[in-house]
Scaffold this motif. Sequence first.
Motif, PDB file in Angstrom:
ATOM      1  N   GLU A 186       0.816  -1.212   0.000  1.00  0.00           N
ATOM      2  CA  GLU A 186       0.000   0.000   0.000  1.00  0.00           C
ATOM      3  C   GLU A 186       0.855   1.271   0.000  1.00  0.00           C
ATOM      4  OE1 GLU A 186      -3.796  -1.756   2.564  1.00  0.00           O
ATOM      5  OE2 GLU A 186      -2.177  -0.698   3.595  1.00  0.00           O
ATOM      6  N   ILE A 187       0.256   2.341  -0.473  1.00  0.00           N
ATOM      7  CA  ILE A 187       0.822   3.688  -0.382  1.00  0.00           C
ATOM      8  C   ILE A 187      -0.160   4.529   0.423  1.00  0.00           C
ATOM      9  CG2 ILE A 187       1.383   5.795  -1.660  1.00  0.00           C
ATOM     10  CD1 ILE A 187       2.368   4.010  -3.944  1.00  0.00           C
ATOM     11  N   ALA A 188       0.296   5.079   1.546  1.00  0.00           N
ATOM     12  CA  ALA A 188      -0.556   5.887   2.418  1.00  0.00           C
ATOM     13  C   ALA A 188      -0.190   7.356   2.246  1.00  0.00           C
ATOM     14  CB  ALA A 188      -0.384   5.457   3.874  1.00  0.00           C
ATOM     15  N   LEU A 189      -1.113   8.142   1.754  1.00  0.00           N
ATOM     16  CA  LEU A 189      -0.898   9.572   1.544  1.00  0.00           C
ATOM     17  C   LEU A 189      -1.608  10.362   2.637  1.00  0.00           C
ATOM     18  CD1 LEU A 189      -1.538   9.745  -2.323  1.00  0.00           C
ATOM     19  CD2 LEU A 189       0.662   9.505  -1.138  1.00  0.00           C
ATOM     20  N   ASP A 190      -0.896  11.321   3.193  1.00  0.00           N
ATOM     21  CA  ASP A 190      -1.487  12.160   4.243  1.00  0.00           C
ATOM     22  C   ASP A 190      -1.027  13.595   4.040  1.00  0.00           C
ATOM     23  OD1 ASP A 190      -2.864  12.930   6.498  1.00  0.00           O
ATOM     24  OD2 ASP A 190      -1.223  12.449   7.863  1.00  0.00           O
ATOM     25  N   GLY A 191      -1.413  14.165   2.916  1.00  0.00           N
ATOM     26  CA  GLY A 191      -1.070  15.548   2.635  1.00  0.00           C
ATOM     27  C   GLY A 191       0.146  15.720   1.744  1.00  0.00           C
ATOM     28  N   GLU A 192       0.651  14.634   1.147  1.00  0.00           N
ATOM     29  CA  GLU A 192       1.754  14.788   0.197  1.00  0.00           C
ATOM     30  C   GLU A 192       1.255  15.523  -1.051  1.00  0.00           C
ATOM     31  OE1 GLU A 192       3.130  11.504   2.794  1.00  0.00           O
ATOM     32  OE2 GLU A 192       1.225  12.061   1.874  1.00  0.00           O
ATOM     33  N   SER A 193       2.152  16.199  -1.724  1.00  0.00           N
ATOM     34  CA  SER A 193       1.790  16.846  -2.980  1.00  0.00           C
ATOM     35  C   SER A 193       1.552  15.778  -4.040  1.00  0.00           C
ATOM     36  CB  SER A 193       2.902  17.794  -3.438  1.00  0.00           C
ATOM     37  OG  SER A 193       4.061  17.050  -3.804  1.00  0.00           O
ATOM     38  N   LEU A 194       0.815  16.123  -5.082  1.00  0.00           N
ATOM     39  CA  LEU A 194       0.601  15.173  -6.175  1.00  0.00           C
ATOM     40  C   LEU A 194       1.933  14.805  -6.832  1.00  0.00           C
ATOM     41  CD1 LEU A 194      -2.666  16.341  -7.997  1.00  0.00           C
ATOM     42  CD2 LEU A 194      -2.381  14.721  -6.121  1.00  0.00           C
ATOM     43  N   GLU A 195       2.843  15.738  -6.862  1.00  0.00           N
ATOM     44  CA  GLU A 195       4.167  15.451  -7.430  1.00  0.00           C
ATOM     45  C   GLU A 195       4.864  14.346  -6.643  1.00  0.00           C
ATOM     46  OE1 GLU A 195       8.053  17.988  -8.888  1.00  0.00           O
ATOM     47  OE2 GLU A 195       7.025  18.631  -7.057  1.00  0.00           O
ATOM     48  N   GLU A 196       4.835  14.433  -5.305  1.00  0.00           N
ATOM     49  CA  GLU A 196       5.452  13.423  -4.463  1.00  0.00           C
ATOM     50  C   GLU A 196       4.671  12.110  -4.552  1.00  0.00           C
ATOM     51  OE1 GLU A 196       7.781  11.294  -1.822  1.00  0.00           O
ATOM     52  OE2 GLU A 196       8.187  13.107  -2.992  1.00  0.00           O
ATOM     53  N   ALA A 197       3.362  12.179  -4.599  1.00  0.00           N
ATOM     54  CA  ALA A 197       2.553  10.965  -4.722  1.00  0.00           C
ATOM     55  C   ALA A 197       2.865  10.235  -6.018  1.00  0.00           C
ATOM     56  CB  ALA A 197       1.071  11.322  -4.655  1.00  0.00           C
ATOM     57  N   ALA A 198       2.989  10.986  -7.103  1.00  0.00           N
ATOM     58  CA  ALA A 198       3.337  10.368  -8.384  1.00  0.00           C
ATOM     59  C   ALA A 198       4.684   9.672  -8.299  1.00  0.00           C
ATOM     60  CB  ALA A 198       3.352  11.426  -9.484  1.00  0.00           C
ATOM     61  N   ARG A 199       5.633  10.302  -7.613  1.00  0.00           N
ATOM     62  CA  ARG A 199       6.963   9.697  -7.463  1.00  0.00           C
ATOM     63  C   ARG A 199       6.869   8.373  -6.701  1.00  0.00           C
ATOM     64  NH1 ARG A 199       9.317  13.660  -4.920  1.00  0.00           N
ATOM     65  NH2 ARG A 199       9.850  14.743  -6.847  1.00  0.00           N
ATOM     66  N   LEU A 200       6.011   8.327  -5.683  1.00  0.00           N
ATOM     67  CA  LEU A 200       5.845   7.091  -4.925  1.00  0.00           C
ATOM     68  C   LEU A 200       5.260   5.981  -5.801  1.00  0.00           C
ATOM     69  CD1 LEU A 200       4.433   8.534  -1.572  1.00  0.00           C
ATOM     70  CD2 LEU A 200       6.673   7.485  -1.912  1.00  0.00           C
ATOM     71  N   PHE A 201       4.200   6.275  -6.541  1.00  0.00           N
ATOM     72  CA  PHE A 201       3.593   5.260  -7.409  1.00  0.00           C
ATOM     73  C   PHE A 201       4.561   4.810  -8.500  1.00  0.00           C
ATOM     74  CE2 PHE A 201      -0.448   6.704  -5.608  1.00  0.00           C
ATOM     75  CZ  PHE A 201      -1.130   5.497  -5.495  1.00  0.00           C
ATOM     76  N   ASN A 202       5.347   5.735  -9.010  1.00  0.00           N
ATOM     77  CA  ASN A 202       6.253   5.403 -10.112  1.00  0.00           C
ATOM     78  C   ASN A 202       7.372   4.466  -9.691  1.00  0.00           C
ATOM     79  OD1 ASN A 202       4.692   6.966 -11.769  1.00  0.00           O
ATOM     80  ND2 ASN A 202       6.076   8.739 -11.749  1.00  0.00           N
ATOM     81  N   ARG A 203       7.612   4.332  -8.394  1.00  0.00           N
ATOM     82  CA  ARG A 203       8.606   3.359  -7.921  1.00  0.00           C
ATOM     83  C   ARG A 203       8.153   1.927  -8.193  1.00  0.00           C
ATOM     84  NH1 ARG A 203       9.995   3.931  -1.827  1.00  0.00           N
ATOM     85  NH2 ARG A 203      11.612   2.444  -2.424  1.00  0.00           N
ATOM     86  N   TYR A 204       6.838   1.715  -8.317  1.00  0.00           N
ATOM     87  CA  TYR A 204       6.290   0.361  -8.393  1.00  0.00           C
ATOM     88  C   TYR A 204       5.744  -0.021  -9.769  1.00  0.00           C
ATOM     89  CZ  TYR A 204       6.463   0.711  -3.313  1.00  0.00           C
ATOM     90  OH  TYR A 204       6.891   0.879  -2.016  1.00  0.00           O
ATOM     91  N   ASN A 205       5.633   0.923 -10.682  1.00  0.00           N
ATOM     92  CA  ASN A 205       4.904   0.653 -11.924  1.00  0.00           C
ATOM     93  C   ASN A 205       5.664   1.131 -13.154  1.00  0.00           C
ATOM     94  OD1 ASN A 205       2.077  -0.195 -10.771  1.00  0.00           O
ATOM     95  ND2 ASN A 205       2.646   1.633  -9.619  1.00  0.00           N
ATOM     96  N   SER A 206       5.590   0.315 -14.208  1.00  0.00           N
ATOM     97  CA  SER A 206       6.230   0.703 -15.469  1.00  0.00           C
ATOM     98  C   SER A 206       5.434   1.812 -16.158  1.00  0.00           C
ATOM     99  CB  SER A 206       6.356  -0.512 -16.397  1.00  0.00           C
ATOM    100  OG  SER A 206       5.085  -1.108 -16.627  1.00  0.00           O
ATOM    101  N   ARG A 207       4.117   1.807 -15.989  1.00  0.00           N
ATOM    102  CA  ARG A 207       3.301   2.907 -16.512  1.00  0.00           C
ATOM    103  C   ARG A 207       3.391   4.061 -15.527  1.00  0.00           C
ATOM    104  NH1 ARG A 207      -2.744   1.516 -18.014  1.00  0.00           N
ATOM    105  NH2 ARG A 207      -1.716   0.568 -19.811  1.00  0.00           N
ATOM    106  N   GLN A 208       4.044   5.135 -15.923  1.00  0.00           N
ATOM    107  CA  GLN A 208       4.379   6.231 -15.024  1.00  0.00           C
ATOM    108  C   GLN A 208       3.283   7.294 -14.967  1.00  0.00           C
ATOM    109  OE1 GLN A 208       8.244   6.465 -13.617  1.00  0.00           O
ATOM    110  NE2 GLN A 208       7.093   4.540 -13.533  1.00  0.00           N
TER     111      GLN A 208
END
Length: 317
Positions: free
Chosen positions: A243-265
């Motif tokens: 899981e990825i738990a977001l608690d006020g991160e910017s969308l830019e930081e959230a995207a960076r977190l998801f991109n660590r796990y997925n080939s589709r960026q």
Amino acid sequence: MSPSASEIDDEAALWAVRIDARGLDAATDPELEAWLAGDARRAGALLRAQAAISFLDRGRALAGSTPPIERRGSSRRALIFGGAVVAAAVGGAGLWKLRPQRLDTGLGEIRRVPLADGSMVAINTSSALEVELKPKAREILLKQGEAWFQVAKDPERPFVVAAGPVRVRAVGTAFSVRRREQDGSSVDVMVTEGVVEAWVEGVDAPRQRLSAGNRLVLAGATTAPITEAPLDIERSLAWRNGEIALDGESLEEAARLFNRYNSRQIVIDDPELAKERFVGLFQTNAPESFASAVAATLGAEVSVDARAIRIGRARAS
């Protein structure tokens, strides 16, 4: 992706150690039964690992050697750990040596691996480490990525993780170590249980002690202060449950977190939108769900192709 023969041999060696030390049986242990049922190659690999244990015992008996005292959570049979037994005849006796066990994960992969000393390691996406269990020390080399360690207590064998020049030492505790991708040199240490010591090799500075709920970032001679952040640590380690738990991160930081796990960026097309803050709990392998939630909450527009999930401002109608 099916595990390689080498990975199956490593798993079988671990099961052989546990079976020998704890008297496990597939008929009464659901976890062992499930492991055997998961791949037709595993039964044969387990038999080979158990045969290696038997061979080791016979060799010791013929050499007249006395087995060391067994400790709770470990066994003399751990000498077969990782399928890495090497024997050489020296004066009629057996010389046994272990090679380090390499553990790694691909993009989006998360692994939980039991170690022969009773410890457990959870390995995050795109990570690589080597484990070497010695008579007087347990040494882990984190080459890249992130791992969380639940360390079995054994005061006679300190558990030390090396990440570049950074060292983290524990006896019986739980903590994570992450080599940050942004600069390649800083290391993030988070403690979830017990106490650890952290320091940088070659730097004339005292070792720092961290207890449960503490976080520390070390970067060469520069060390940030220890912070007390138990809630942030739990959110940062949500990856252990996929899981990825977001608690006020910017969308830019959230995207960076998801991109660590997925080939589709995920790509945030609008700089102002990238600064927006977001809250939510998502699966690491479901970036589309995150994008849909952003669209519904912030009125954004999402477009998806084979390579990217693009999030931008909705066009004026």
